[in-house]
Structure formats: C-alpha cells, structure tokens
Design a protein around this motif. Structure first.
Motif, short mmCIF file in Angstrom:
data_model
loop_
_atom_site.label_atom_id
_atom_site.label_comp_id
_atom_site.label_asym_id
_atom_site.label_seq_id
_atom_site.Cartn_x
_atom_site.Cartn_y
_atom_site.Cartn_z
N ALA A 117 -90.43 21.09 -6.71
CA ALA A 117 -89.18 21.80 -7.00
C ALA A 117 -89.14 22.30 -8.45
O ALA A 117 -88.15 22.13 -9.16
N ARG A 118 -90.21 22.90 -8.85
CA ARG A 118 -90.28 23.60 -10.13
C ARG A 118 -90.78 25.01 -9.86
O ARG A 118 -91.61 25.23 -8.99
N THR A 119 -90.29 25.97 -10.63
CA THR A 119 -90.71 27.36 -10.45
C THR A 119 -91.80 27.70 -11.44
O THR A 119 -91.64 27.53 -12.65
N PHE A 120 -92.94 28.16 -10.92
CA PHE A 120 -94.07 28.56 -11.75
C PHE A 120 -94.25 30.07 -11.66
O PHE A 120 -94.27 30.63 -10.56
N ASP A 121 -94.35 30.70 -12.80
CA ASP A 121 -94.60 32.14 -12.83
C ASP A 121 -96.07 32.40 -12.51
O ASP A 121 -96.96 31.79 -13.10
N CYS A 122 -96.31 33.29 -11.56
CA CYS A 122 -97.69 33.58 -11.15
C CYS A 122 -98.31 34.61 -12.08
O CYS A 122 -98.49 35.79 -11.72
N GLY A 123 -98.64 34.18 -13.26
CA GLY A 123 -99.32 35.04 -14.22
C GLY A 123 -100.64 34.42 -14.61
O GLY A 123 -100.92 33.26 -14.30
N GLY A 124 -101.49 35.16 -15.30
CA GLY A 124 -102.76 34.64 -15.77
C GLY A 124 -103.64 34.17 -14.63
O GLY A 124 -103.73 34.80 -13.56
N ALA A 175 -90.40 28.28 -17.67
CA ALA A 175 -90.14 28.61 -16.27
C ALA A 175 -89.01 27.75 -15.71
O ALA A 175 -88.17 28.23 -14.94
N GLU A 176 -88.98 26.48 -16.10
CA GLU A 176 -87.88 25.61 -15.67
C GLU A 176 -86.55 26.10 -16.22
O GLU A 176 -85.53 26.08 -15.53
N ALA A 177 -86.57 26.53 -17.49
CA ALA A 177 -85.34 27.03 -18.10
C ALA A 177 -84.83 28.26 -17.37
O ALA A 177 -83.62 28.38 -17.09
N LEU A 178 -85.73 29.17 -17.04
CA LEU A 178 -85.33 30.38 -16.31
C LEU A 178 -84.80 30.03 -14.92
O LEU A 178 -83.81 30.61 -14.46
N ALA A 179 -85.46 29.09 -14.26
CA ALA A 179 -85.00 28.68 -12.94
C ALA A 179 -83.62 28.04 -13.03
O ALA A 179 -82.74 28.29 -12.19
N TYR A 180 -83.40 27.23 -14.06
CA TYR A 180 -82.09 26.58 -14.24
C TYR A 180 -81.03 27.65 -14.48
O TYR A 180 -79.92 27.58 -13.93
N MET A 181 -81.34 28.64 -15.29
CA MET A 181 -80.39 29.71 -15.56
C MET A 181 -80.02 30.45 -14.27
O MET A 181 -78.85 30.76 -14.02
N ARG A 182 -81.02 30.75 -13.44
CA ARG A 182 -80.76 31.49 -12.20
C ARG A 182 -79.88 30.68 -11.25
O ARG A 182 -78.98 31.24 -10.62
N THR A 207 -84.54 24.32 -7.76
CA THR A 207 -85.12 25.47 -8.43
C THR A 207 -85.09 26.67 -7.51
O THR A 207 -84.91 26.53 -6.30
N LEU A 208 -85.26 27.84 -8.07
CA LEU A 208 -85.18 29.07 -7.30
C LEU A 208 -86.56 29.72 -7.21
O LEU A 208 -87.18 30.02 -8.23
N ALA A 209 -87.04 29.88 -5.97
CA ALA A 209 -88.27 30.64 -5.75
C ALA A 209 -87.90 32.11 -5.74
O ALA A 209 -87.14 32.56 -4.88
N THR A 210 -88.39 32.85 -6.71
CA THR A 210 -88.09 34.27 -6.85
C THR A 210 -89.37 35.08 -6.64
O THR A 210 -90.48 34.54 -6.75
#
Length: 335
Positions: free
Chosen positions: A158-165, A220-227, A108-111
């Motif tokens: 190894a999963r990307t979590f969006d830091c929202g909420g 979030a996993e889908a976005l990480a996979y795309m990146r 996964t990609l840490a962005t």
C-alpha cells in the motif's frame, strides 16, 4: 498447450459481456475468484462491466484488468476460508483511472503510471470511483522475497511507487507483455525466464535501503497522501508531515530540487484534479468542484485556477479543452 515441445502460457478471458444481462456482478465476483483470490466486490453505480485477460505461467500470472467503478474487500475471514494454495503478491501497474488501495494500516492511490503492491495474506480493500485499467503481476510471495534476498514484511504494501528510471523499464516490459501475450504465446513463453527475474527485481527496486530509493519513496508517499486527502481544505504541511510520520523539515527537503515546494505541489494536484472534473463532469457546479478539490472558497479556487490556466474555470469548461488521451473504452462498456 504444447508447441514445438514447449509448454505455452495458458490464456483465459473473462468479460461481463458474455453473461446474461443482470448477472454481471455475480459473474464478476466469480471471475475475480478464478483470476486472483477470493474477495467481496460491489459495483459503484447502477451499471457494471469488466474484463480480465489472464496469462498463467509456471512461476507467475499476468493479466490486464478493465472495470467500471467498484469496491473490493478481502477480510480476515475471507482469508481463513480461502482455498488458495499459496500467498501472493499483487503488483498493480496502473494504466488509467485511480484506485485506492488500503492494507497494513496504510492507504494509497494507484494513479496512471504508478505501481502499488498488496499481499493476499493480509486483509485489504480496493476502491475505484471511475473506470480504470491496470496490468496485474501475481507472484508467490515467499518465493519472490526469497529470490530478492529479503525477509518477508509488509513494508512495501500500500505504497505508491512512481514508474520512472529502472523501475519504469521493468514496468514497461510487463505492460507490453500483458497486452501482447494472447497474440504471441510462443514469444511470451520465451520471455518467461526474463519475466520471472524482472518480477523479482521489482521487489528489490521498491525496497527501502536500495540506492537512490529512500527519498523518492518518501516523496511518492507524500504525493499519495496528498491525493487521498485532497478534499480536506485544512490539509497543510503539518498535517502531511504528521500523516507520513516525518518532520516538517524532512517534508520540505523531499521536494527540494523538484521545481515545486510541498505546498506548491499540493496546489498543483488540486488544480489538476479540478481540470479533470471540469472536463469530465460538465453538470457539476464550479463551486462544488472547488470544495471537492480542497479549496476553502470559490474565490480562492478562481484565483488559483486563473493564475495557472490563464482563464477562469468556467471559461476553461466552455472552451472544451481536453488534456491527454481519453481512457480506453471496452466495447459494450461505453458510458
């Protein structure tokens, strides 16, 4: 040490600027071992530099890490030969740059603005192709899962979590504490009990099954996979769904109500990457950028870019448009 009878956090700084020229890589390897766990690291490119500012508390460690491109690996033999007293969870709050994290059969990609977790007890690799900065929270793994009321597993790794909420509020707490702890050790000490509880809460917030989390986690996993697979021109909905082990219908449902379809989001990510490359790599040909961002041809790239930006990629580059603040620069690490 002690102040007013209190045991203050111990602060340590590591910087390649403090070592003799030519010894930066060896120094950094040792610094990483002392600040985290034993790994093997190699620079990407001809020059390297990095800095770690580490705060050590009773129940956790908190650091700010900045570095130029590098590849980091921790193998099964490294783990077997390690001298660590405990196994740790590392929670990465990415501030700038991207970092590819691989562990437990996932990558996964840490962005910037995201959280990624990895475990010192399992082999992992970290790869950065650009300057990056992150805040790292280290928690004893068994204790963190126990306090969160969960059985230890690799589901969160190894999963990307969006830091929202709610997660964003917790992330902001640790980022601010890491950036200020060396200037206010007493204040950092007084926040230590809250920090321990908040660190544990992050484990619960990222766990599947929490209220409102499953769909956002999958998206979030889908976005990480795309990146990660952005440069593949053949990447389509079927490929993304297969990579996530979900159906096409589930993939499409994840993006309902977001304002973009799954494939629309993929195109936006490609154009976003292209804009950054046009801005930061002025010597790279536009046709090369088109291929490296997953467009099947320069013509397709030109049309998509112009439809969104209102100008061609060449015009965008010539206009000298910048987007957002530049990555922070460490004195002595300027490119």
């Amino acid at each position: 040490m002690a102040q007013d009878g209190l045991v203050l956090p111990r602060l340590t700084s590591f910087s390649t600027r403090s070592c003799p020229r030519g010894d930066e890589v060896d120094y950094w390897r040792q610094a990483r071992r002392e600040a985290y766990v034993a790994v093997r690291t190699d620079p990407v490119g001809s020059a390297f530099g990095g800095e770690i500012r580490l705060g050590q508390y009773a129940d956790f460690r908190l650091s700010t890490k900045r570095a130029r491109p590098e590849k980091v690996r921790r193998s099964a033999s490294d783990i077997a030969q390690g001298r660590e007293d405990e196994e740790y969870l590392y929670l990465l709050f990415q501030l700038s740059g991207n970092l590819l994290v691989e562990q437990a059969g996932r990558r996964t990609l840490a962005t910037p603005g995201s959280l990624v977790i990895y475990d010192s007890a399992l082999p992992f690799s970290l790869s950065a192709k650009e300057y990056y900065e992150q805040v790292v929270l280290e928690l004893p793994a068994d204790k963190a899962f126990s306090l969160a009321g969960m059985s230890r597993s690799d589901d969160l790794l190894a999963r990307t979590f969006d830091c929202g909420g709610a997660m964003g509020a917790v992330a902001a707490f640790f980022v601010n504490l890491a950036q200020r702890q060396d200037g206010d050790r007493l204040g950092a000490h007084r926040l230590e009990p809250q920090a321990t509880a908040l660190g544990t809460s992050l484990i619960g917030l990222t766990a599947p099954g929490q209220c409102g989390m499953p769909e956002s986690l999958r998206r979030a996993e889908a976005l990480a996979y795309m990146r990660v697979h952005l440069a593949d021109p053949d990447l389509d909905a079927d490929g993304i769904a297969a990579g996530l082990h979900v159906s096409r219908r589930t993939l499409f449902r994840l993006f309902e109500g977001t304002g973009e379809s799954a494939m629309g989001r993929l195109r936006s990510l490609r154009l976003e990457r292209a804009r950054v490359m046009l801005r930061t790599q002025p010597g790279k040909q536009v046709s090369t950028i088109a291929l490296e961002t997953g467009f099947s041809s320069s013509v397709q790239f030109y049309r998509a870019f112009r439809a969104v930006a209102g100008m061609t990629p060449g015009e965008y580059r010539e206009a000298g448009i910048t987007e957002g603040p530049a990555a922070p620069v460490i004195p002595g690490l300027e490119t």
